[in-house]
Structure formats: C-alpha cells, structure tokens
Scaffold this active site. Structure first.
Site, PDB file in Angstrom:
ATOM      1  N   CYS A  59    -125.674   7.531 -30.573  1.00 23.41           N
ATOM      2  CA  CYS A  59    -125.223   6.756 -29.429  1.00 23.41           C
ATOM      3  C   CYS A  59    -124.151   5.760 -29.850  1.00 23.41           C
ATOM      4  O   CYS A  59    -124.096   5.336 -31.001  1.00 23.41           O
ATOM      5  CB  CYS A  59    -126.387   6.052 -28.734  1.00 23.41           C
ATOM      6  SG  CYS A  59    -127.540   5.202 -29.790  1.00 23.41           S
ATOM      7  N   CYS A  60    -123.297   5.482 -28.913  1.00 19.09           N
ATOM      8  CA  CYS A  60    -122.291   4.433 -29.024  1.00 19.09           C
ATOM      9  C   CYS A  60    -122.106   3.912 -27.599  1.00 19.09           C
ATOM     10  O   CYS A  60    -122.855   4.285 -26.704  1.00 19.09           O
ATOM     11  CB  CYS A  60    -120.994   4.940 -29.659  1.00 19.09           C
ATOM     12  SG  CYS A  60    -120.077   6.161 -28.704  1.00 19.09           S
ATOM     13  N   TRP A  61    -121.113   3.070 -27.361  1.00 16.62           N
ATOM     14  CA  TRP A  61    -120.979   2.435 -26.047  1.00 16.62           C
ATOM     15  C   TRP A  61    -120.956   3.450 -24.913  1.00 16.62           C
ATOM     16  O   TRP A  61    -121.673   3.327 -23.937  1.00 16.62           O
ATOM     17  CB  TRP A  61    -119.749   1.542 -26.034  1.00 16.62           C
ATOM     18  CG  TRP A  61    -119.648   0.683 -24.814  1.00 16.62           C
ATOM     19  CD1 TRP A  61    -118.645   0.711 -23.891  1.00 16.62           C
ATOM     20  CD2 TRP A  61    -120.567  -0.320 -24.379  1.00 16.62           C
ATOM     21  NE1 TRP A  61    -118.880  -0.215 -22.901  1.00 16.62           N
ATOM     22  CE2 TRP A  61    -120.074  -0.867 -23.182  1.00 16.62           C
ATOM     23  CE3 TRP A  61    -121.784  -0.808 -24.870  1.00 16.62           C
ATOM     24  CZ2 TRP A  61    -120.719  -1.867 -22.471  1.00 16.62           C
ATOM     25  CZ3 TRP A  61    -122.425  -1.809 -24.175  1.00 16.62           C
ATOM     26  CH2 TRP A  61    -121.901  -2.323 -22.993  1.00 16.62           C
ATOM     27  N   LEU A 103    -124.661   3.736 -24.629  1.00 18.58           N
ATOM     28  CA  LEU A 103    -125.460   2.518 -24.527  1.00 18.58           C
ATOM     29  C   LEU A 103    -125.101   1.692 -23.296  1.00 18.58           C
ATOM     30  O   LEU A 103    -125.896   0.872 -22.847  1.00 18.58           O
ATOM     31  CB  LEU A 103    -125.285   1.676 -25.787  1.00 18.58           C
ATOM     32  CG  LEU A 103    -125.824   2.323 -27.058  1.00 18.58           C
ATOM     33  CD1 LEU A 103    -125.399   1.526 -28.281  1.00 18.58           C
ATOM     34  CD2 LEU A 103    -127.337   2.469 -26.982  1.00 18.58           C
TER      35      LEU A 103
END
Length: 135
Positions: A59-61, A103
């Site tokens: 996951c990332c932004w 996220l």
C-alpha cells in the site's frame, strides 16, 4: 500463509492490517516499511516471485505506485483493489499474487474485507490459460 507486507508509510490502517494478518495466523514479513514506494513494491514483488512468501500486500497513498512497482517484477500479478469483490475476482480470474490498496480511501474495515476476500479465494483453474499468458 506466508505474506510479505509493505507500505511506504506507517498509519493506523497499516498497523491494523499487520495485526489482522498475525491474528489470523499468517506468517508476516514486513518489507520496506517507510521506504519509498517504488522500493516497497519491488521488494514485496521480489519476495513473492522468489517464493519467500506465498502472496504480498502493498500500500501507498493511492496504491497505484506500489502496484506498478510490484508488477515490474517477473512473475508478479499485483492487483489494485478498492473493494472485496474486486479483490476476490483478482484472485479467482487473474491468479493475482499481490494485493495493492491505497491508504487515502481505505479504512481498517475495508482493508479487512480486502484481505479476507483476497486471501480466502483460490485461483480458478479454468482461467489458467488466460492468467498464464500474463507471465
């Protein structure tokens, strides 16, 4: 199940995901927590492709960057998912081996639904001629 988990930032959601995976009995390897998203995606992809783990979760932004980075690794089929049905379909019809999510919009509840769908679904062998063409 052995799961590589990677994120470029630690948040309440990432903490909840790690705890959920452990609570459900999975062997979790945290990869690159806090590292730049291209490194996180690549390193999780490499763990999956090498057979060090069965699947990966990244996951990332937005989830886009880590999924793109993971998909650069030969043998990885990362799927960016925002709902349980998409995660379930990614496993069933595409034999996805890395779950990616963002996220920005994913709550701990939605993350749990994604994990349950992804980890609880097997690939459909009747689709193998299609997903095997992905490499």
């Amino acid at each position: 199940m052995r799961v590589a988990f990677g994120t470029d930032e630690r948040t309440a959601v990432t903490d909840a995901v790690k705890a959920l995976l452990v609570d459900r009995g999975h062997e979790v390897t945290v990869v690159g927590e806090g590292d730049p998203w291209p490194d996180v995606g690549r390193r999780v992809g490499e763990a999956v492709a090498a057979g060090a783990t069965d699947v990966g979760v990244v996951c990332c932004w937005t989830g886009t960057g880590v999924s793109m980075a993971a998909n650069k690794v030969p043998g990885v089929r990362a799927a960016l998912c925002g709902d349980a049905e998409t995660a379930r379909g990614a496993r069933r019809w595409n034999d996805a081996n890395v779950l990616a999510f963002g996220l920005r919009l994913t709550t701990a509840t939605v993350a749990e639904e994604l994990l349950d769908a992804f980890l609880g679904t097997d690939a459909d062998a009747e689709e193998a001629s299609n997903y095997d063409r992905l490499g």
